[in-house]
Design a protein around this motif. Structure first.
Motif, PDB file in Angstrom:
ATOM      1  N   THR A 123     -38.596 -22.213 -78.852  1.00 56.08           N
ATOM      2  CA  THR A 123     -39.718 -22.392 -77.923  1.00 56.08           C
ATOM      3  C   THR A 123     -39.427 -21.768 -76.564  1.00 56.08           C
ATOM      4  O   THR A 123     -40.321 -21.655 -75.740  1.00 56.08           O
ATOM      5  CB  THR A 123     -40.055 -23.886 -77.722  1.00 56.08           C
ATOM      6  OG1 THR A 123     -38.890 -24.564 -77.248  1.00 56.08           O
ATOM      7  CG2 THR A 123     -40.540 -24.517 -79.019  1.00 56.08           C
ATOM      8  N   SER A 124     -38.184 -21.371 -76.338  1.00 57.17           N
ATOM      9  CA  SER A 124     -37.808 -20.766 -75.072  1.00 57.17           C
ATOM     10  C   SER A 124     -37.925 -19.245 -75.189  1.00 57.17           C
ATOM     11  O   SER A 124     -37.007 -18.569 -75.651  1.00 57.17           O
ATOM     12  CB  SER A 124     -36.369 -21.165 -74.710  1.00 57.17           C
ATOM     13  OG  SER A 124     -35.955 -20.473 -73.552  1.00 57.17           O
ATOM     14  N   PHE A 125     -39.112 -18.735 -74.807  1.00 56.62           N
ATOM     15  CA  PHE A 125     -39.346 -17.299 -74.830  1.00 56.62           C
ATOM     16  C   PHE A 125     -40.521 -16.990 -73.902  1.00 56.62           C
ATOM     17  O   PHE A 125     -41.315 -17.869 -73.567  1.00 56.62           O
ATOM     18  CB  PHE A 125     -39.621 -16.777 -76.249  1.00 56.62           C
ATOM     19  CG  PHE A 125     -40.856 -17.327 -76.903  1.00 56.62           C
ATOM     20  CD1 PHE A 125     -42.060 -16.638 -76.858  1.00 56.62           C
ATOM     21  CD2 PHE A 125     -40.821 -18.536 -77.586  1.00 56.62           C
ATOM     22  CE1 PHE A 125     -43.192 -17.137 -77.470  1.00 56.62           C
ATOM     23  CE2 PHE A 125     -41.947 -19.045 -78.206  1.00 56.62           C
ATOM     24  CZ  PHE A 125     -43.142 -18.348 -78.145  1.00 56.62           C
ATOM     25  N   SER A 126     -40.619 -15.743 -73.493  1.00 57.55           N
ATOM     26  CA  SER A 126     -41.734 -15.303 -72.662  1.00 57.55           C
ATOM     27  C   SER A 126     -42.941 -15.083 -73.565  1.00 57.55           C
ATOM     28  O   SER A 126     -42.956 -14.165 -74.389  1.00 57.55           O
ATOM     29  CB  SER A 126     -41.390 -14.010 -71.931  1.00 57.55           C
ATOM     30  OG  SER A 126     -42.581 -13.448 -71.384  1.00 57.55           O
ATOM     31  N   ARG A 127     -43.942 -15.932 -73.407  1.00 53.01           N
ATOM     32  CA  ARG A 127     -45.141 -15.813 -74.229  1.00 53.01           C
ATOM     33  C   ARG A 127     -45.880 -14.499 -73.959  1.00 53.01           C
ATOM     34  O   ARG A 127     -46.395 -13.859 -74.872  1.00 53.01           O
ATOM     35  CB  ARG A 127     -46.050 -17.020 -74.019  1.00 53.01           C
ATOM     36  CG  ARG A 127     -45.586 -18.202 -74.855  1.00 53.01           C
ATOM     37  CD  ARG A 127     -45.684 -19.528 -74.114  1.00 53.01           C
ATOM     38  NE  ARG A 127     -45.186 -20.624 -74.929  1.00 53.01           N
ATOM     39  CZ  ARG A 127     -43.894 -20.916 -75.092  1.00 53.01           C
ATOM     40  NH1 ARG A 127     -42.967 -20.171 -74.524  1.00 53.01           N
ATOM     41  NH2 ARG A 127     -43.523 -21.946 -75.831  1.00 53.01           N
ATOM     42  N   THR A 128     -45.920 -14.098 -72.700  1.00 53.31           N
ATOM     43  CA  THR A 128     -46.593 -12.849 -72.338  1.00 53.31           C
ATOM     44  C   THR A 128     -45.879 -11.658 -72.960  1.00 53.31           C
ATOM     45  O   THR A 128     -46.521 -10.778 -73.546  1.00 53.31           O
ATOM     46  CB  THR A 128     -46.653 -12.706 -70.802  1.00 53.31           C
ATOM     47  OG1 THR A 128     -47.335 -13.842 -70.270  1.00 53.31           O
ATOM     48  CG2 THR A 128     -47.364 -11.431 -70.392  1.00 53.31           C
ATOM     49  N   ALA A 129     -44.558 -11.630 -72.851  1.00 49.11           N
ATOM     50  CA  ALA A 129     -43.800 -10.512 -73.425  1.00 49.11           C
ATOM     51  C   ALA A 129     -43.912 -10.497 -74.945  1.00 49.11           C
ATOM     52  O   ALA A 129     -44.086  -9.430 -75.554  1.00 49.11           O
ATOM     53  CB  ALA A 129     -42.339 -10.596 -72.998  1.00 49.11           C
ATOM     54  N   ALA A 130     -43.828 -11.663 -75.576  1.00 45.06           N
ATOM     55  CA  ALA A 130     -43.943 -11.723 -77.037  1.00 45.06           C
ATOM     56  C   ALA A 130     -45.319 -11.234 -77.487  1.00 45.06           C
ATOM     57  O   ALA A 130     -45.430 -10.490 -78.470  1.00 45.06           O
ATOM     58  CB  ALA A 130     -43.686 -13.143 -77.540  1.00 45.06           C
ATOM     59  N   ALA A 131     -46.371 -11.636 -76.782  1.00 47.29           N
ATOM     60  CA  ALA A 131     -47.721 -11.188 -77.127  1.00 47.29           C
ATOM     61  C   ALA A 131     -47.829  -9.665 -77.018  1.00 47.29           C
ATOM     62  O   ALA A 131     -48.475  -9.019 -77.852  1.00 47.29           O
ATOM     63  CB  ALA A 131     -48.758 -11.864 -76.230  1.00 47.29           C
ATOM     64  N   THR A 132     -47.188  -9.090 -76.010  1.00 44.61           N
ATOM     65  CA  THR A 132     -47.203  -7.634 -75.833  1.00 44.61           C
ATOM     66  C   THR A 132     -46.423  -6.954 -76.957  1.00 44.61           C
ATOM     67  O   THR A 132     -46.903  -5.979 -77.555  1.00 44.61           O
ATOM     68  CB  THR A 132     -46.610  -7.262 -74.459  1.00 44.61           C
ATOM     69  OG1 THR A 132     -47.406  -7.889 -73.439  1.00 44.61           O
ATOM     70  CG2 THR A 132     -46.596  -5.755 -74.254  1.00 44.61           C
ATOM     71  N   ILE A 133     -45.238  -7.461 -77.258  1.00 49.04           N
ATOM     72  CA  ILE A 133     -44.403  -6.884 -78.327  1.00 49.04           C
ATOM     73  C   ILE A 133     -45.151  -6.907 -79.659  1.00 49.04           C
ATOM     74  O   ILE A 133     -45.097  -5.950 -80.431  1.00 49.04           O
ATOM     75  CB  ILE A 133     -43.066  -7.653 -78.434  1.00 49.04           C
ATOM     76  CG1 ILE A 133     -42.198  -7.369 -77.199  1.00 49.04           C
ATOM     77  CG2 ILE A 133     -42.323  -7.307 -79.727  1.00 49.04           C
ATOM     78  CD1 ILE A 133     -41.037  -8.332 -77.025  1.00 49.04           C
ATOM     79  N   LEU A 134     -45.856  -7.997 -79.907  1.00 50.35           N
ATOM     80  CA  LEU A 134     -46.561  -8.172 -81.187  1.00 50.35           C
ATOM     81  C   LEU A 134     -47.963  -7.565 -81.176  1.00 50.35           C
ATOM     82  O   LEU A 134     -48.658  -7.613 -82.183  1.00 50.35           O
ATOM     83  CB  LEU A 134     -46.635  -9.659 -81.537  1.00 50.35           C
ATOM     84  CG  LEU A 134     -45.290 -10.348 -81.744  1.00 50.35           C
ATOM     85  CD1 LEU A 134     -45.484 -11.853 -81.855  1.00 50.35           C
ATOM     86  CD2 LEU A 134     -44.571  -9.784 -82.962  1.00 50.35           C
ATOM     87  N   ASN A 135     -48.366  -7.029 -80.020  1.00 51.82           N
ATOM     88  CA  ASN A 135     -49.684  -6.413 -79.880  1.00 51.82           C
ATOM     89  C   ASN A 135     -50.799  -7.385 -80.282  1.00 51.82           C
ATOM     90  O   ASN A 135     -51.708  -7.037 -81.045  1.00 51.82           O
ATOM     91  CB  ASN A 135     -49.753  -5.115 -80.700  1.00 51.82           C
ATOM     92  CG  ASN A 135     -50.923  -4.245 -80.297  1.00 51.82           C
ATOM     93  OD1 ASN A 135     -51.386  -4.297 -79.160  1.00 51.82           O
ATOM     94  ND2 ASN A 135     -51.411  -3.453 -81.237  1.00 51.82           N
ATOM     95  N   LEU A 136     -50.710  -8.600 -79.765  1.00 56.92           N
ATOM     96  CA  LEU A 136     -51.682  -9.636 -80.111  1.00 56.92           C
ATOM     97  C   LEU A 136     -52.997  -9.408 -79.376  1.00 56.92           C
ATOM     98  O   LEU A 136     -53.002  -8.986 -78.225  1.00 56.92           O
ATOM     99  CB  LEU A 136     -51.139 -11.019 -79.757  1.00 56.92           C
ATOM    100  CG  LEU A 136     -49.891 -11.472 -80.516  1.00 56.92           C
ATOM    101  CD1 LEU A 136     -49.454 -12.855 -80.030  1.00 56.92           C
ATOM    102  CD2 LEU A 136     -50.129 -11.479 -82.013  1.00 56.92           C
TER     103      LEU A 136
END
Length: 176
Positions: A123-136
């Motif tokens: 649960t410890s992660f940057s939600r914004t960065a993860a969304a960008t990486i995954l192209n959500l």
């Protein structure tokens, strides 16, 4: 007690060391499919699941996830579809979507354990960065990552909290 469900609950552990062996497609599908059997608020299906197996994307997720201690061969990113949440009239601060993230994750962790995979939630992660990486798409927000792989032969010692309350002290019985 010999109940297989209780035995699975008691024997499942968060695995922090994984091999580099790939997770097979059918194994990943089994874990993903288990999420649909988790309780969901009103069976509304407010979540989306992103299966990640590409090493490049897994490495990028690790870079923005200080809580990802393992090096998974696959991951499932549990996302909340906030546009769908709004369409049902849920207040943005409603705990329902987050509770459903937890029930889906717990079910996937047990499914992974049941088929012999190593797993651990992050649960410890940057939600914004993860969304960008995954192209959500807009409105889809990652809330939890389930790391998957095969357990390494040697594991770091279990995290044990010192001086915490005893289990019995966390339970209050009704006083009716």
């Amino acid at each position: 007690m010999n109940d297989p469900v209780l035995q699975a609950i008691r024997s499942r552990r968060v695995v922090r060391a994984m091999t580099r062996d790939p997770v097979q497609q059918d194994q990943l599908k089994t874990v993903l499919d288990s999420a649909r059997y988790a309780p969901h608020a009103g069976n509304r299906r407010l979540h989306r699941y992103v299966a990640v197996t590409r090493p490049r994307i897994l490495r990028a997720l690790r870079m923005v996830s200080p809580g990802m201690l393992q090096r998974p061969a696959a991951a499932v990113v549990v996302c909340v579809d906030w546009a769908r949440v709004e369409s049902y009239g849920f207040h943005p601060a409603s705990p329902g979507p987050y509770i459903d993230v937890g029930t889906a994750a717990a079910t996937m962790l047990l499914a992974a354990h049941g088929i012999g995979l190593a797993a651990g939630p992050v649960t410890s992660f940057s939600r914004t960065a993860a969304a960008t990486i995954l192209n959500l798409p807009e409105g889809l927000r990652p809330e939890l990552i389930v790391c998957l792989g095969h357990p390494a032969a040697e594991q770091p010692p279990a995290v044990r909290r010192q001086n915490g309350p005893a289990w019995e002290d966390l339970i209050q019985w009704d006083r009716g």
